[in-house]
Scaffold this active site. Structure first.
Site, short mmCIF file in Angstrom:
data_model
loop_
_atom_site.label_atom_id
_atom_site.label_comp_id
_atom_site.label_asym_id
_atom_site.label_seq_id
_atom_site.Cartn_x
_atom_site.Cartn_y
_atom_site.Cartn_z
N TYR A 1 124.75 94.45 2.19
CA TYR A 1 125.72 94.38 3.30
C TYR A 1 125.15 94.95 4.60
CZ TYR A 1 128.66 93.37 -0.68
OH TYR A 1 129.16 92.82 -1.84
N TYR B 1 133.56 100.54 8.31
CA TYR B 1 134.19 101.35 7.26
C TYR B 1 134.00 102.85 7.44
CZ TYR B 1 133.13 96.89 4.81
OH TYR B 1 132.96 95.59 4.45
N ARG C 1 128.10 98.74 8.98
CA ARG C 1 128.98 99.38 7.99
C ARG C 1 129.64 100.66 8.50
NH1 ARG C 1 127.54 101.14 3.60
NH2 ARG C 1 129.45 100.71 2.45
N PRO D 1 127.51 91.72 -9.99
CA PRO D 1 127.12 92.86 -9.17
C PRO D 1 126.38 92.41 -7.90
CG PRO D 1 125.63 92.62 -11.03
CD PRO D 1 126.70 91.57 -11.20
N GLY D 2 126.72 92.98 -6.78
CA GLY D 2 126.03 92.68 -5.53
C GLY D 2 125.39 93.93 -4.99
N ARG D 3 126.24 94.83 -4.51
CA ARG D 3 125.78 96.09 -3.93
C ARG D 3 124.84 96.85 -4.88
NH1 ARG D 3 128.76 98.82 -0.20
NH2 ARG D 3 130.59 97.66 -0.87
N CYS E 1 126.21 98.30 23.18
CA CYS E 1 127.15 98.82 24.17
C CYS E 1 128.52 99.05 23.56
CB CYS E 1 127.25 97.84 25.33
SG CYS E 1 125.67 97.66 26.14
N GLU E 2 128.59 99.96 22.61
CA GLU E 2 129.84 100.35 21.95
C GLU E 2 129.67 101.82 21.59
OE1 GLU E 2 132.45 98.31 20.82
OE2 GLU E 2 131.51 96.47 21.57
N GLY F 1 131.45 95.13 -8.02
CA GLY F 1 132.14 96.28 -7.44
C GLY F 1 131.63 97.63 -7.89
#
Ligand code: PLP
Length: 432
Positions: free
Chosen positions: A391, A335, A331, A292-294, A362-363, A249
């Site tokens: 991510y 978010y 992302r 830890p990832g991010r 198409c958004e 995190g």
């Protein structure tokens, strides 16, 4: 000038990553393209495990959280650095196994593991399974008995910590789908049961309070709550918990507004809290795990796109459209995340305008970002979006039947493909 120190500008005025010309990478491999700087990955892992050695007497393990960025080459690099892995699905587990990862250093997570996943985790001999709920404990015990195995487990605990981050990535509070609650006694009851289980060995406790957290205080608080629980277990049940997993995190720098602490500071402060609490409570120092990832993968990556259409809407905004978008980086649409972007072939020019970078899906919400300071971008230019190593690839989709981009690693001035670009035939491969 840039959000990551590994970015620079060469004599052609082009953006470089790890010393490699990004415009040449775009020419060689095509766009969209994920580029990861191997040295940044390795250095981040080293900062974590070196700090554990320094401040926690080496009594710890760093487990990279696969969900941030998983592919076989990443597993090999983590293994080469001597670190562990956190996996959260059969697919991440299989990726690690096929990459020859030492399975004793794998933690298997998930709030709703299937029996098939539990069986495979036992068969592969993962270091520990992080049990999320009581029905999982019961299923795991039955499966382990069938397989004549005694897997080591940790319990995922909700420590009730409110980390200041986006609601969707907050996980430590009581209203969360993850883990056992402390306040209600649910966690204690589970521990009581597990202590007497023949076919699982309760090894540790786990918590993960959220993601992209800049404050160190919530991590210190979580550690205190967890140690309080470890002490309660010792006092009431005479059982000593050996492992304490404090999750991941740690926040990273996406734009100039973000100001993360050095990883070393987290480890130093959390280690100090763990040591003093153990002293105070009269419990032995647990082996410490972090996930830890991010913070490992995020700063290592950039995404390269080619600019197509440019649309200036007077007094409203300018859209610069690129050949990727929410399919390779969801992302923003998930978010509202912010990023820093650079026109790679004009990197030495001033960022003279503020634009909206739009994707090709198409958004209307398919944006990389709004109000982004950028060099004047025109059709054919290459745009680099920074800090996309976590991510992005792992959350990519085939929406609009777009092909997933290739992943290229750069190291020592060289580049190599580690995940191939999907072909059109890949798109229809599973269609009947
Ligand atoms: C997502 C997650 C991590 C990694 O989180 P980051 O914010 O990427 O560091 C670690 N542990 C668990 C259990 C997770 O769910």
């Amino acid at each position: 000038m840039f959000v990551s120190d590994n970015l620079g500008i060469n004599s052609d005025g082009n953006l470089t990553v790890g010393g490699v010309d990004t415009v040449k990478l775009a020419e060689k491999y095509g766009t969209p393209l994920y580029v990861m700087d191997e040295q940044v990955i390795r250095n981040s892992l080293r900062q974590f495990h070196d700090s554990m050695n320094q401040y926690y007497s080496g009594n710890g393990e760093v487990h990279f959280a696969s969900k941030a960025f998983s592919c076989m080459e990443m597993c090999r690099i983590v293994a080469d650095e001597g670190d562990g892995l956190d996996v959260v699905s059969i697919g991440e587990l299989y990726t690690a196994y096929k990459a020859g990862f030492p399975m004793g250093k794998v933690g298997f997570h998930g709030n709703n593991k299937t029996n098939e996943e539990l069986r495979l985790a036992i068969e592969y001999g993962v270091g520990h399974i992080i049990v999320d709920n009581i029905s999982e404990l019961h299923r795991l015990e039955a499966i382990a008995a069938e397989m004549n195995a005694v897997p080591h487990i940790m319990f995922r605990i909700k420590p009730g910590i409110d980390a200041h981050t986006h609601d969707f990535v907050k996980t430590g509070q009581i209203d969360s789908k993850f883990g056992f609650a402390l306040e209600t006694g649910e966690a204690f009851e589970a521990v009581k049961e597990a202590v007497n289980c023949k076919n699982v060995k309760l090894y540790g406790l786990h918590c993960h309070i959220g993601s992209q957290i800049f404050d160190i205080a919530p991590f210190e608080e979580a550690a205190k709550v967890m140690l309080g629980f470890i002490s309660e277990i010792k006092n009431k049940l005479g059982f000593e918990i050996e492992g304490l997993n404090l999750g991941g995190g740690f926040g990273i720098k996406y734009t100039g507004k973000d100001d993360p602490s050095p990883f070393e500071t987290y480890i130093k402060r959390v280690s100090a809290v763990v040591k003093s609490e153990c002293d105070r409570l009269g419990i032995k120092l647990p082996k410490m795990f972090i996930e830890p990832g991010r913070s490992i993968a995020g700063p290592a990556g950039i995404t390269l796109y080619t600019v197509g259409a440019r649309k200036e809407i007077p007094n409203i905004r300018t859209y610069v459209s690129v050949d990727g978008g929410m399919a390779d980086n969801p992302r923003y649409i998930l978010y509202g995340s912010e990023y820093d972007a650079i026109v790679a072939n004009k990197a030495s020019e001033e960022r003279s305008e503020k634009v909206t970078i739009a994707g090709k899906c198409c958004e209307s919400g398919d944006l990389i970002g709004e109000n982004m300071p950028l060099q004047h971008a025109e059709s054919g230019d290459i745009i680099a979006v920074c800090a996309t190593g976590a991510y992005n690839y792992s959350m990519s989709s085939n929406y609009n039947r777009l092909q997933k981009p290739a992943v290229v690693f750069v190291n020592n001035g060289q580049s190599r493909i580690v995940v191939k670009r999907e072909t059109l035939d890949d798109i229809i491969k599973k269609d009947i």
